[in-house]
Design an enzyme around this catalytic site. Structure first.
Site, PDB file in Angstrom:
ATOM      1  CD  GLU A  27      67.047 -19.989 -98.052  1.00  0.00           C
ATOM      2  OE1 GLU A  27      68.032 -19.249 -97.905  1.00  0.00           O
ATOM      3  OE2 GLU A  27      65.958 -19.583 -98.504  1.00  0.00           O
TER       4      GLU A  27
ATOM      5  CG  ASN B 279      61.434 -24.074 -96.945  1.00  0.00           C
ATOM      6  OD1 ASN B 279      60.730 -24.630 -97.792  1.00  0.00           O
ATOM      7  ND2 ASN B 279      61.609 -22.758 -96.917  1.00  0.00           N
TER       8      ASN B 279
ATOM      9  CG  HIS C 245      62.159 -18.620-104.796  1.00  0.00           C
ATOM     10  ND1 HIS C 245      61.076 -17.796-104.596  1.00  0.00           N
ATOM     11  CD2 HIS C 245      62.583 -18.993-103.568  1.00  0.00           C
ATOM     12  CE1 HIS C 245      60.859 -17.667-103.290  1.00  0.00           C
ATOM     13  NE2 HIS C 245      61.754 -18.394-102.643  1.00  0.00           N
TER      14      HIS C 245
ATOM     15  CD  GLU D 175      60.551 -19.595 -99.375  1.00  0.00           C
ATOM     16  OE1 GLU D 175      61.243 -18.826-100.068  1.00  0.00           O
ATOM     17  OE2 GLU D 175      60.883 -19.974 -98.238  1.00  0.00           O
TER      18      GLU D 175
ATOM     19  CG  ASP E  58      58.850 -16.419-106.542  1.00  0.00           C
ATOM     20  OD1 ASP E  58      59.713 -17.259-106.866  1.00  0.00           O
ATOM     21  OD2 ASP E  58      59.049 -15.565-105.668  1.00  0.00           O
TER      22      ASP E  58
HETATM   23  O1  9MR Z   1      60.591 -12.220 -99.258  1.00  0.00           O
HETATM   24  C1  9MR Z   1      61.516 -12.033 -98.221  1.00  0.00           C
HETATM   25  C2  9MR Z   1      62.063 -10.617 -98.288  1.00  0.00           C
HETATM   26  O2  9MR Z   1      61.052  -9.688 -97.959  1.00  0.00           O
HETATM   27  C3  9MR Z   1      63.247 -10.457 -97.351  1.00  0.00           C
HETATM   28  O3  9MR Z   1      63.828  -9.199 -97.540  1.00  0.00           O
HETATM   29  C4  9MR Z   1      64.244 -11.553 -97.609  1.00  0.00           C
HETATM   30  C5  9MR Z   1      65.402 -11.402 -96.643  1.00  0.00           C
HETATM   31  O4  9MR Z   1      66.311 -12.436 -96.721  1.00  0.00           O
HETATM   32  O5  9MR Z   1      63.629 -12.822 -97.440  1.00  0.00           O
HETATM   33  C6  9MR Z   1      62.627 -13.027 -98.386  1.00  0.00           C
HETATM   34  O6  9MR Z   1      62.091 -14.324 -98.242  1.00  0.00           O
HETATM   35  C7  9MR Z   1      62.993 -15.409 -98.462  1.00  0.00           C
HETATM   36  C8  9MR Z   1      62.545 -16.544 -97.589  1.00  0.00           C
HETATM   37  O7  9MR Z   1      62.458 -16.127 -96.260  1.00  0.00           O
HETATM   38  C9  9MR Z   1      63.459 -17.748 -97.701  1.00  0.00           C
HETATM   39  N1  9MR Z   1      63.647 -18.155 -99.073  1.00  0.00           N
HETATM   40  C10 9MR Z   1      63.961 -17.094-100.009  1.00  0.00           C
HETATM   41  C11 9MR Z   1      62.959 -15.949 -99.904  1.00  0.00           C
HETATM   42  C12 9MR Z   1      63.230 -14.900-100.939  1.00  0.00           C
HETATM   43  O8  9MR Z   1      64.475 -14.307-100.751  1.00  0.00           O
END
Ligand code: 9MR
Length: 462
Positions: A160, A202, A238, A265, A267
């Protein structure tokens, strides 16, 4: 005689019948025999993965679905910077190791997520800047990728780093403020630490041809042209209630740059279109031969970070949703990845030995520097990791020469700048690793085609 001939004829018929039946079964199984996501994806040369919270590995509904349906896992949080290096220089791998063991025991590969990201940094890193942060970040990449060396299918090396909105540029962050080259420095460090892992960039909101995905596309094209070691791009996906019409075309344009693409990722918001969108994303991946796998960001709706969106393939009781059926059907209907191995891009599958001592004392003036090499070779190529050690006066910069075997050439270099690619090749330090204190050590590496035999590095210091 007649009797014998009749018997032989009967046997021939029977054998032909068995063969025909066998062939029918084989054809059927190639076309659409998969009844789980993992089996169907594997038949097509791909993986199907889920993000896992290791705390749930003791929940039986959860783990039953995970083991039955998925052949790849990624830690939802346990391999991030805050989890793996809570205090600077103190590494904690409990959660990550637990996931890797679970994967190994259940025939799953592991995606590593994520070495560097502007979010989920430990407090100590959030407060850092400049070269202190750059060094800490690169050290983090090296340490974590080394710890998991040989166990990770693909690493999200950087996550990101591009901004949302129309500009197509980088996101502002403490990492970005250490210099625009922080991403390539991270990729080079990751390659040196784990030459067998695919190294991915990513990001999200890249689900079609738009300003953000084009910014990333330009970076990947630049990296490929300069030999920065990048192997794959992750599209988080997402998704909301619609899918960009050029989703597949976007994946394809990245694949055409010579990198793998992965859905990392996935969903999708609940609504009339959820199942349709899941199916369309899966079909798009299947239609791109360099799309090597799909990961959904959780197992059941209740495991998802998206809460009431009910964004996944299983409901909270573990029942398959319509989206599941669409994904399975798309996997079964899709083409397999062509099996011919790409000749020009052979990542080694076995990890190199850890830092063997140099077998011959490296030349170089006593107060200059010395260099030793650790080689990982395979038929047709090699990765060389070179350790540079400063002499008693330290260095302001260093330069390492190697002479390659006839026919060998350097195709990639990290943490150094190469001059030449065949015969005698020289490697100069880059900005951040030239200045070494007395006895201090740094590493750089290069990948080559042909034989790595006989490489003996010599070091000169400035
Ligand atoms: O699913 C993850 C969640 O449990 C955490 O609280 C969050 C913290 O930033 O990160 C989420 O996963 C993220 C991933 O690492 C990167 N892309 C976005 C995902 C969803 O927020």
């Amino acid at each position: 005689m007649n009797h014998r001939r009749a018997l032989r004829a009967a046997v021939t018929v029977a054998v032909t019948g068995v063969l025909a039946a066998g062939m029918t079964m084989a054809l059927t199984s190639t076309a659409s025999a998969g009844t789980t996501l993992r089996a169907s994806a594997a038949e097509k040369g791909r993986y199907f993965g889920a993000a896992v919270a290791t705390g749930k590995l003791s929940t039986s509904t959860y783990v039953t679905i995970l083991n039955r349906e998925f052949n790849s896992v990624v830690a939802e949080n346990e391999m991030k910077w805050d989890a793996t290096e809570p205090q600077q220089g103190q590494f904690r791998y409990t959660g990550g190791d637990r996931l890797v063991s679970h994967a190994q025991a259940n025939g799953m590969s592991v995606r590593g997520h994520a070495l560097l990201w502007h979010q989920q940094q430990p407090g100590w890193a959030q407060g850092m800047s400049g070269s202190a942060l750059r060094n800490a970040a690169i050290n983090h990449v090296t340490q974590v990728a080394t710890h998991f060396r040989g166990k990770i299918h693909s690493w999200d090396v950087v996550n990101e780093a591009f901004a949302d909105g129309g500009g197509g540029g980088r996101r502002d962050s403490n990492l970005q403020r250490t210099g625009n080259d922080w991403i390539e420095a991270a990729f080079r460090a990751a390659r040196a630490a784990d030459p067998g892992a695919k190294l991915c960039y990513n990001d999200y909101n890249t689900d079609g041809i738009n300003a953000k995905s084009t910014g990333i596309y330009n970076m990947v094209r630049d990296f490929k042209s300069r030999g920065v070691p990048i192997d794959c791009v992750g599209f988080q996906s997402h998704l909301g209630t619609s899918l960009a019409g050029d989703y597949q075309a976007n994946l394809q344009r990245f694949a055409d740059l010579g990198v793998d693409v992965q859905i990392t990722e996935l969903d999708v918001m609940t609504g009339g279109n959820q199942a349709t969108i899941f199916g369309a994303v899966t079909r798009a991946c299947m239609n791109v031969s360099r799309c090597t796998g799909i990961t959904v960001w959780g197992v059941r709706d209740c495991d998802s970070w998206r809460g009431s969106d009910n964004a996944l393939l299983f409901d909270c009781n573990g029942n398959k949703k319509a989206a599941y059926t669409n994904v399975l059907n798309a996997l079964n209907a899709g083409p397999a990845i062509p099996t011919t191995p790409p000749p020009t891009d052979p990542p080694p599958t076995t990890p190199p030995p850890t830092d063997p001592p140099p077998t011959t004392p490296p030349p170089g003036t006593p107060d200059g520097c010395s260099a030793s090499v650790s080689l990982n070779s395979w038929n047709g190529g090699f990765v060389a990791t070179v350790k540079v050690t400063a002499g008693s006066a330290g260095t302001n910069g260093w330069n390492v020469g190697v002479t390659l075997a006839s026919g060998a050439s350097v195709t990639n270099t990290w943490s150094a700048t190469a001059s030449g690619s065949t015969g005698t090749v020289r490697f100069a330090n880059v900005d951040y690793n030239g200045r070494l204190g007395a006895g201090q050590v740094t590493e750089f590496g290069f990948q080559g085609t042909g034989s790595g035999a006989g490489i003996t590095p010599t070091c000169t210091a400035s």
